[in-house]
Design a protein around this motif. Structure first.
Motif, PDB file in Angstrom:
ATOM      1  N   ALA A 126      69.686  57.947  46.506  1.00  0.00           N
ATOM      2  CA  ALA A 126      69.784  58.109  47.607  1.00  0.00           C
ATOM      3  C   ALA A 126      68.181  56.815  47.222  1.00  0.00           C
ATOM      4  O   ALA A 126      68.116  57.021  48.517  1.00  0.00           O
ATOM      5  CB  ALA A 126      68.349  59.233  47.183  1.00  0.00           C
ATOM      6  N   VAL A 127      69.294  56.081  46.796  1.00  0.00           N
ATOM      7  CA  VAL A 127      67.528  54.973  46.802  1.00  0.00           C
ATOM      8  C   VAL A 127      68.664  53.799  47.073  1.00  0.00           C
ATOM      9  O   VAL A 127      69.610  54.373  47.515  1.00  0.00           O
ATOM     10  CB  VAL A 127      67.195  54.643  44.636  1.00  0.00           C
ATOM     11  N   ALA A 128      67.644  52.874  47.623  1.00  0.00           N
ATOM     12  CA  ALA A 128      68.391  51.505  47.684  1.00  0.00           C
ATOM     13  C   ALA A 128      69.714  51.048  47.418  1.00  0.00           C
ATOM     14  O   ALA A 128      70.745  49.978  48.029  1.00  0.00           O
ATOM     15  CB  ALA A 128      67.137  50.514  48.843  1.00  0.00           C
ATOM     16  N   GLY A 129      69.273  50.474  45.958  1.00  0.00           N
ATOM     17  CA  GLY A 129      69.896  49.712  45.129  1.00  0.00           C
ATOM     18  C   GLY A 129      69.421  49.639  43.727  1.00  0.00           C
ATOM     19  O   GLY A 129      68.254  49.923  43.847  1.00  0.00           O
ATOM     20  N   GLU A 130      70.177  49.092  42.881  1.00  0.00           N
ATOM     21  CA  GLU A 130      70.106  48.379  41.853  1.00  0.00           C
ATOM     22  C   GLU A 130      67.991  48.295  41.623  1.00  0.00           C
ATOM     23  O   GLU A 130      67.673  48.942  40.211  1.00  0.00           O
ATOM     24  CB  GLU A 130      70.605  48.070  40.904  1.00  0.00           C
ATOM     25  N   GLN A 131      68.002  47.670  42.037  1.00  0.00           N
ATOM     26  CA  GLN A 131      66.844  46.672  41.974  1.00  0.00           C
ATOM     27  C   GLN A 131      65.669  48.141  41.771  1.00  0.00           C
ATOM     28  O   GLN A 131      64.207  48.595  41.453  1.00  0.00           O
ATOM     29  CB  GLN A 131      66.059  46.579  43.189  1.00  0.00           C
ATOM     30  N   GLU A 132      66.063  49.215  42.839  1.00  0.00           N
ATOM     31  CA  GLU A 132      64.827  50.610  42.910  1.00  0.00           C
ATOM     32  C   GLU A 132      65.603  51.334  41.397  1.00  0.00           C
ATOM     33  O   GLU A 132      64.629  52.126  41.935  1.00  0.00           O
ATOM     34  CB  GLU A 132      65.061  51.096  44.550  1.00  0.00           C
ATOM     35  N   ILE A 133      66.456  51.583  41.128  1.00  0.00           N
ATOM     36  CA  ILE A 133      66.283  51.754  39.881  1.00  0.00           C
ATOM     37  C   ILE A 133      65.135  51.568  38.983  1.00  0.00           C
ATOM     38  O   ILE A 133      64.379  52.291  38.606  1.00  0.00           O
ATOM     39  CB  ILE A 133      67.600  51.536  39.649  1.00  0.00           C
TER      40      ILE A 133
END
Ligand SMILES: Cc1ncc(COP(=O)(O)O)c(C=O)c1O
Length: 481
Positions: A459-466
């Motif tokens: 549900a997050v925008a991408g790996e950066q958000e992870i």
């Protein structure tokens, strides 16, 4: 559109209540915007109660509502709503909190590790829009569909399940949640026990409780449900239903071990019980998953399995199309309950589903999703191992969209924070730090063996958000540890 709505909102004072606003054409010319923008802005103001639109006559400034002189007294409802269960063996509990956790939109700026559906950038938005527009133009698209669903769509689901399942054994449902509700209502009378995996999907526990059923937990390990305990639970309760997720179980991510598959069916068959197979993320296998086991329903000549699947997880929560499949007299029971409860799934949506899964974009989308989920899973796993080594990650799933972590045992000292109260302390601390997580407690229908949390990476925008989300979670753990 928002700008124009804001401008009009400011200018409303110029008109007397009930007074006519300039025509749409005049607004188009004055603000140099398209007629669609004008109509949307007026629609927005109408939704806010500031403007009233009358087709053919124009838009008018709304008259202020006369406040009600007497405020009613609704307190009688508390009695009425509690009284209905007085004679029930198992009190009915209607509680949506387990489901809304995954459906709620977190506050702005908060990283969504608690979402139950793919981020919009992972949804096949273009393909869905094209499918919906083609579907809307199909002949008869807005007519009544056959009550069991469109024959071609039933056929598609039957082929997807495989084995000997035929289109005649498939009913189209409005997503997995609705199909599970139909299955549980059809198979069990109020007050009956229903065997569930432990831990399991809170939305299913909510369905059971709202139907007045008594969920009885049967533990799962790395190979899925434990057959010996399943047999014990059938013996002890006389249950006639077991709800199982054999593939990428929610929340543990485990797959039912090959040797347990026939055992589960045999045990249920001997207990004279159905297995409701919730095959909710078959289409979310990760790129490195290898060949998937077939649904249990594909190897079930005796009609033990009532199969549930859905397109939502691979598309969008709004693409509410799924299927129930069953063999034998139970099919008629399922069909009847579904018609009584919901009539049928809207035909345009069924037509759109057919258009979507038949388009060349569909296999492309599934391949891209599966690659993206794999790299997000790896990114989240690596980040957690590096920054939160005290959380144990017993299983790395090869499908689905989340990780299931066990918190350090709450055995006194500083780690006491991680008991069941600690789980909610951590959830709150995480939210304060800017990351929304799902606590483990709602996944257990009885006392949990330890604190847990579920982290979604879809549900997050991408790996950066992870990476950023795990950093914030580290801060939250530091606060409550
Ligand atoms: C295990 C499981 N089954 C069923 C569902 C219902 O999903 P939907 O109704 O969107 O198909 C969910 C949603 O989170 C789920 O996790």
């Amino acid at each position: 559109m928002a700008e124009l709505a804001e401008q009009l909102r400011k200018e409303l004072d110029r008109y007397s209540p009930g007074g006519k606003l300039p025509s749409s054409r005049a607004l188009v010319e004055r603000y140099r915007v398209s007629p669609v923008t004008v109509s949307r802005a007026l629609g927005q103001l109408a939704a806010e109660g500031l403007v009233v639109t009358r087709p053919g006559a124009g838009a008018f400034r709304a008259r202020p509502r006369t406040p009600l002189t007497a405020v009613g007294d609704t307190s009688w409802q508390e009695v009425a709503l509690s009284a209905d269960g007085a004679g029930d063996v198992v009190p009915r509990t209607v509680d949506a909190s387990g489901v809304t956790i995954c459906l709620a939109t977190p506050p702005p700026g908060v990283i969504e590790f608690n979402g139950g559906y793919p981020h919009p950038t992972l949804q096949p938005e273009k393909a869905m829009a094209a499918a919906l527009s083609r579907a809307g133009r199909r002949p008869g698209a807005w007519g009544r569909p056959p009550l069991e669903g469109l024959p071609e769509l039933r056929e598609w689901f039957a082929r997807e399940i495989g084995g000997t399942v035929t289109a005649a054994e498939v009913l189209i449902a409005a997503g997995g949640q609705s199909a599970l509700t139909t299955a549980l209502r059809a198979l069990t009378p109020p007050g009956a026990p229903v065997l569930v995996e432990s831990p399991t999907y809170p939305g299913m526990l909510a369905i059971a409780r709202a139907a007045g059923l008594r969920p009885v937990p049967v533990p799962v390990d790395a190979g899925g449900v434990k057959p010996a305990l399943l047999a014990d639970a059938f013996r002890a309760t006389g249950a006639r239903v077991f709800v199982c997720q054999p593939l990428f179980q929610n929340p543990t991510g485990t797959v039912l071990a090959p040797e347990r598959r026939p055992e589960v069916l045999r045990i249920a068959r001997e207990a004279g019980a159905f297995v409701v197979e919730d095959d909710y993320v078959r289409r979310l296998a990760h790129e490195d998953a290898g060949p998937l086991p077939r649904p249990l329903a594909a190897d079930d000549p005796d009609g033990v399995v009532v199969h549930v699947s859905s397109l939502t997880k691979a598309t969008s929560p709004s693409f509410r199309v799924g299927a129930l499949a069953a063999r034998g007299p139970v099919l008629e029971r399922l069909r009847a309950i579904q018609i009584v409860d919901t009539f049928f799934v809207p035909r345009p949506l069924q037509e759109a589903a057919l258009e979507l899964v038949g388009s060349p974009a569909w296999p492309r989308h599934l391949r891209a999703l599966s690659a993206e989920l794999r790299s997000r899973r790896d990114a989240m796993t690596a980040c957690l191992r590096l920054h939160l080594p005290e959380l144990s990650l017993p299983h790395i799933p090869s499908g689905g969209y989340h990780l299931w972590l066990r918190l350090p045992d709450g055995t006194g000292g500083t780690s006491q924070a991680f008991g069941s109260g600690g789980e909610s302390a951590l959830t709150s601390a995480a939210l304060r730090a800017g990351v929304a997580i799902t606590p483990g407690r709602p996944y257990f229908s009885a006392e949990p063996p330890a604190g847990h949390m579920r982290l979604s990476f879809a549900a997050v925008a991408g790996e950066q958000e992870i990476t950023e989300g795990v950093r914030r979670l580290r801060a939250a753990c530091d606060e409550v540890l």
